[in-house]
Design a protein around this motif. Structure first.
Motif, PDB file in Angstrom:
ATOM      1  N   ARG A 215     -11.345 -15.892 -18.054  1.00  0.00           N
ATOM      2  CA  ARG A 215     -10.065 -15.045 -18.581  1.00  0.00           C
ATOM      3  C   ARG A 215      -9.345 -13.870 -17.963  1.00  0.00           C
ATOM      4  NH1 ARG A 215     -10.596 -19.590 -20.566  1.00  0.00           N
ATOM      5  NH2 ARG A 215      -9.558 -21.399 -21.403  1.00  0.00           N
ATOM      6  N   GLY A 216     -11.005 -13.151 -17.846  1.00  0.00           N
ATOM      7  CA  GLY A 216     -11.213 -11.983 -17.168  1.00  0.00           C
ATOM      8  C   GLY A 216     -10.309 -10.975 -18.544  1.00  0.00           C
ATOM      9  N   THR A 217     -11.927 -11.535 -19.679  1.00  0.00           N
ATOM     10  CA  THR A 217     -11.876 -10.138 -21.069  1.00  0.00           C
ATOM     11  C   THR A 217     -13.264 -10.399 -21.704  1.00  0.00           C
ATOM     12  OG1 THR A 217     -12.203 -12.770 -22.030  1.00  0.00           O
ATOM     13  CG2 THR A 217      -9.484 -11.446 -21.535  1.00  0.00           C
ATOM     14  N   ALA A 218     -13.969 -10.204 -20.412  1.00  0.00           N
ATOM     15  CA  ALA A 218     -15.400  -9.972 -21.033  1.00  0.00           C
ATOM     16  C   ALA A 218     -15.744  -8.659 -20.619  1.00  0.00           C
ATOM     17  CB  ALA A 218     -15.722 -10.273 -19.507  1.00  0.00           C
ATOM     18  N   MET A 219     -15.230  -7.385 -19.821  1.00  0.00           N
ATOM     19  CA  MET A 219     -15.095  -6.453 -20.578  1.00  0.00           C
ATOM     20  C   MET A 219     -14.928  -5.656 -21.233  1.00  0.00           C
ATOM     21  SD  MET A 219     -17.045  -4.747 -18.279  1.00  0.00           S
ATOM     22  CE  MET A 219     -17.398  -5.377 -16.559  1.00  0.00           C
ATOM     23  N   ALA A 220     -13.456  -5.915 -21.926  1.00  0.00           N
ATOM     24  CA  ALA A 220     -12.710  -5.790 -23.082  1.00  0.00           C
ATOM     25  C   ALA A 220     -13.421  -6.279 -23.583  1.00  0.00           C
ATOM     26  CB  ALA A 220     -11.320  -6.019 -22.997  1.00  0.00           C
ATOM     27  N   ASN A 221     -14.497  -7.102 -24.633  1.00  0.00           N
ATOM     28  CA  ASN A 221     -14.900  -7.854 -25.139  1.00  0.00           C
ATOM     29  C   ASN A 221     -16.350  -6.690 -25.582  1.00  0.00           C
ATOM     30  OD1 ASN A 221     -13.285  -9.895 -26.247  1.00  0.00           O
ATOM     31  ND2 ASN A 221     -14.123 -11.463 -24.358  1.00  0.00           N
ATOM     32  N   VAL A 222     -16.565  -6.506 -24.360  1.00  0.00           N
ATOM     33  CA  VAL A 222     -17.918  -5.413 -24.351  1.00  0.00           C
ATOM     34  C   VAL A 222     -17.794  -4.265 -25.125  1.00  0.00           C
ATOM     35  CG1 VAL A 222     -19.640  -3.543 -23.205  1.00  0.00           C
ATOM     36  CG2 VAL A 222     -19.280  -6.287 -22.227  1.00  0.00           C
ATOM     37  N   LEU A 223     -15.951  -3.768 -24.924  1.00  0.00           N
ATOM     38  CA  LEU A 223     -15.560  -2.526 -25.133  1.00  0.00           C
ATOM     39  C   LEU A 223     -16.124  -2.442 -27.085  1.00  0.00           C
ATOM     40  CD1 LEU A 223     -15.229   0.571 -24.762  1.00  0.00           C
ATOM     41  CD2 LEU A 223     -12.781  -0.522 -23.995  1.00  0.00           C
ATOM     42  N   ALA A 224     -15.519  -3.931 -27.532  1.00  0.00           N
ATOM     43  CA  ALA A 224     -14.762  -3.936 -28.494  1.00  0.00           C
ATOM     44  C   ALA A 224     -16.585  -4.763 -29.808  1.00  0.00           C
ATOM     45  CB  ALA A 224     -14.225  -5.326 -28.697  1.00  0.00           C
ATOM     46  N   SER A 225     -17.274  -4.769 -28.695  1.00  0.00           N
ATOM     47  CA  SER A 225     -18.444  -5.246 -29.060  1.00  0.00           C
ATOM     48  C   SER A 225     -19.491  -3.054 -29.397  1.00  0.00           C
ATOM     49  CB  SER A 225     -19.669  -5.675 -28.189  1.00  0.00           C
ATOM     50  OG  SER A 225     -19.540  -7.535 -28.424  1.00  0.00           O
ATOM     51  N   LEU A 226     -19.303  -2.427 -28.678  1.00  0.00           N
ATOM     52  CA  LEU A 226     -19.987  -1.353 -28.400  1.00  0.00           C
ATOM     53  C   LEU A 226     -19.574  -0.432 -29.204  1.00  0.00           C
ATOM     54  CD1 LEU A 226     -19.875  -0.240 -24.774  1.00  0.00           C
ATOM     55  CD2 LEU A 226     -21.750  -0.730 -25.604  1.00  0.00           C
ATOM     56  N   GLU A 227     -17.577  -0.400 -30.404  1.00  0.00           N
ATOM     57  CA  GLU A 227     -17.202  -0.055 -30.917  1.00  0.00           C
ATOM     58  C   GLU A 227     -17.670  -0.992 -32.788  1.00  0.00           C
ATOM     59  OE1 GLU A 227     -13.047   1.067 -28.874  1.00  0.00           O
ATOM     60  OE2 GLU A 227     -13.560  -0.301 -30.161  1.00  0.00           O
ATOM     61  N   MET A 228     -18.325  -2.103 -32.657  1.00  0.00           N
ATOM     62  CA  MET A 228     -19.504  -2.065 -33.533  1.00  0.00           C
ATOM     63  C   MET A 228     -20.381  -1.819 -33.533  1.00  0.00           C
ATOM     64  SD  MET A 228     -16.639  -3.630 -35.499  1.00  0.00           S
ATOM     65  CE  MET A 228     -17.747  -4.138 -36.325  1.00  0.00           C
ATOM     66  N   GLY A 229     -21.046  -1.023 -32.524  1.00  0.00           N
ATOM     67  CA  GLY A 229     -22.317  -0.371 -32.533  1.00  0.00           C
ATOM     68  C   GLY A 229     -23.017  -1.200 -31.704  1.00  0.00           C
ATOM     69  N   ILE A 230     -22.582  -2.639 -31.479  1.00  0.00           N
ATOM     70  CA  ILE A 230     -23.518  -3.112 -30.777  1.00  0.00           C
ATOM     71  C   ILE A 230     -24.186  -2.938 -28.941  1.00  0.00           C
ATOM     72  CG2 ILE A 230     -24.099  -5.955 -29.478  1.00  0.00           C
ATOM     73  CD1 ILE A 230     -23.991  -6.131 -32.044  1.00  0.00           C
ATOM     74  N   THR A 231     -25.188  -3.423 -28.989  1.00  0.00           N
ATOM     75  CA  THR A 231     -25.985  -2.324 -28.055  1.00  0.00           C
ATOM     76  C   THR A 231     -26.814  -3.415 -27.030  1.00  0.00           C
ATOM     77  OG1 THR A 231     -28.154  -2.018 -29.302  1.00  0.00           O
ATOM     78  CG2 THR A 231     -26.429   0.058 -29.721  1.00  0.00           C
ATOM     79  N   LYS A 232     -26.963  -4.670 -27.216  1.00  0.00           N
ATOM     80  CA  LYS A 232     -27.040  -5.630 -26.053  1.00  0.00           C
ATOM     81  C   LYS A 232     -26.914  -6.627 -25.719  1.00  0.00           C
ATOM     82  CE  LYS A 232     -31.972  -4.932 -28.850  1.00  0.00           C
ATOM     83  NZ  LYS A 232     -33.212  -5.607 -29.475  1.00  0.00           N
ATOM     84  N   PHE A 233     -27.035  -6.462 -23.975  1.00  0.00           N
ATOM     85  CA  PHE A 233     -25.092  -7.587 -23.783  1.00  0.00           C
ATOM     86  C   PHE A 233     -26.244  -8.148 -23.087  1.00  0.00           C
ATOM     87  CE2 PHE A 233     -23.375  -3.972 -25.164  1.00  0.00           C
ATOM     88  CZ  PHE A 233     -22.109  -4.863 -25.894  1.00  0.00           C
ATOM     89  N   ASP A 234     -25.799  -9.877 -22.824  1.00  0.00           N
ATOM     90  CA  ASP A 234     -26.288 -10.950 -21.324  1.00  0.00           C
ATOM     91  C   ASP A 234     -25.462 -10.542 -20.674  1.00  0.00           C
ATOM     92  OD1 ASP A 234     -28.764 -11.721 -23.658  1.00  0.00           O
ATOM     93  OD2 ASP A 234     -26.894 -13.288 -23.417  1.00  0.00           O
ATOM     94  N   SER A 235     -25.480 -10.375 -18.865  1.00  0.00           N
ATOM     95  CA  SER A 235     -24.854 -10.466 -18.059  1.00  0.00           C
ATOM     96  C   SER A 235     -26.151 -11.640 -16.705  1.00  0.00           C
ATOM     97  CB  SER A 235     -24.495  -8.980 -17.622  1.00  0.00           C
ATOM     98  OG  SER A 235     -25.497  -8.246 -17.519  1.00  0.00           O
ATOM     99  N   SER A 236     -25.501 -11.204 -15.722  1.00  0.00           N
ATOM    100  CA  SER A 236     -25.430 -12.353 -14.601  1.00  0.00           C
ATOM    101  C   SER A 236     -25.103 -11.664 -13.360  1.00  0.00           C
ATOM    102  CB  SER A 236     -25.461 -13.516 -14.770  1.00  0.00           C
ATOM    103  OG  SER A 236     -25.425 -13.731 -13.379  1.00  0.00           O
ATOM    104  N   LEU A 237     -26.081 -10.803 -12.765  1.00  0.00           N
ATOM    105  CA  LEU A 237     -26.003  -9.724 -11.539  1.00  0.00           C
ATOM    106  C   LEU A 237     -24.857 -11.324 -10.488  1.00  0.00           C
ATOM    107  CD1 LEU A 237     -26.616  -7.392  -9.858  1.00  0.00           C
ATOM    108  CD2 LEU A 237     -28.476  -8.518  -8.828  1.00  0.00           C
ATOM    109  N   GLY A 238     -23.813 -10.352 -10.009  1.00  0.00           N
ATOM    110  CA  GLY A 238     -22.826 -11.225  -9.380  1.00  0.00           C
ATOM    111  C   GLY A 238     -21.915 -11.800  -9.977  1.00  0.00           C
TER     112      GLY A 238
END
Length: 302
Positions: A215-238
């Protein structure tokens, strides 16, 4: 103006060779998978989930797991991981000399049954043995909880069940937990609420986030996680990927898009953008279809 302080460095867990390819109808040749993983190894990524040792009849796209792991060229400083559902899969993974074992369970009973053909409680029993034997064989173990923010069959998922499974997996002996938004329904507020509870129990370095971009919210959710101090993210190339047992789930958060955002925010990733894009274009050619990431689309149009 006051800004939230973001982490100085983020660690990207590349899951494309496993989570990206597992749901594709076109079988990618073993030689091409090996070449792709070798290209990923040269980008600066420190973690690559290369395959899954599940029954080949469940996930035909990854039926060559043993051959892939045995033939890739392992780069110094890179951890090569594989998903393992049970002891049979673990024996194959150990024989192939995988670096790290990943175990998985769903926070939704229905999704867990469709994904693993077991109840959650039955799965916990199996995973406890897999984790124990992995540690005995000097392998680190990473845990996944799927459908953390919502299930395609049951809808909302209770935070208390996520917390219970988190406790269960860490008690088994996992070193890191990845929380999966398997169908891409999460929003930043949900992410903050869950992390506020989890981070009362566990340090942020033990937690990774795994977002899908349905639904196009993945990057917004990353930003929220960064603000909480999270430093590890799974992602898939492309942006490759989707869960075969989660109807409607589209691709993962794209590694190349994630890297673009992080690097332009001044957050260190140690990843070479051009090598990453080259690896994306290689797989796009093998897939015979366009990849979904914005970075790839931009390169194709400019």
């Amino acid at each position: 103006m006051t800004f939230k302080q973001f982490p100085e460095q983020v660690f990207i867990r590349e899951v494309g060779p496993r989570d990206g390819l597992q749901n594709e109808s076109k079988f990618i040749n073993t030689e091409d998978k090996i070449e792709w993983i070798n290209q990923l190894s040269s980008t600066g990524l420190s973690y690559i989930e290369v395959t899954s040792f599940v029954n080949p009849t469940w996930i035909p796209a990854l039926s060559d797991a043993d051959s892939v792991v045995k033939q890739i060229t392992k780069a110094p400083g890179v951890t090569y991981a594989a998903l393992v559902p049970n002891m049979r899969g673990l024996n194959r993974a150990l024989e192939s000399q995988i670096d790290e074992v990943s175990v998985f369970i769903s926070a939704s009973e229905t999704h867990n049954k469709k994904n693993i053909n077991k109840t959650i409680r039955e799965t916990e029993t199996v995973l406890a043995e897999v984790v124990r034997e992995s540690i005995t064989n000097n392998k680190s173990v990473r845990g996944y909880i799927s459908t953390v923010f919502g299930c395609p069959f049951e809808g909302n998922v209770e935070i208390n069940e996520v917390l219970r499974l988190t406790d269960s997996l860490f008690e088994m002996g996992i070193e890191e937990l990845s929380l999966g938004d398997t169908i891409g329904v999460a929003n930043p507020l949900q992410v903050r609420i869950l992390l506020e509870e989890l981070l009362k129990r566990y340090p942020q370095e033990k937690i990774a986030m795994h977002f899908h971009n349905t639904r196009g919210t993945a990057m917004a959710n990353v930003l929220a996680s960064l603000e909480m101090g999270i430093t590890k993210f799974d992602s898939s190339l492309g942006g490759l990927g989707g869960c075969p047992y989660a109807p409607g789930a589209s691709g993962n958060l794209a590694t190349d898009d994630l890297h673009y955002m992080l690097s332009n925010m001044g957050i260190q990733t140690n990843i070479n953008a051009e090598k990453l894009l080259s690896a994306a274009m290689f797989m796009q050619d093998k897939m015979d279809k366009p990849l979904d990431s914005h970075t790839v689309k931009y390169r194709m149009n400019n």
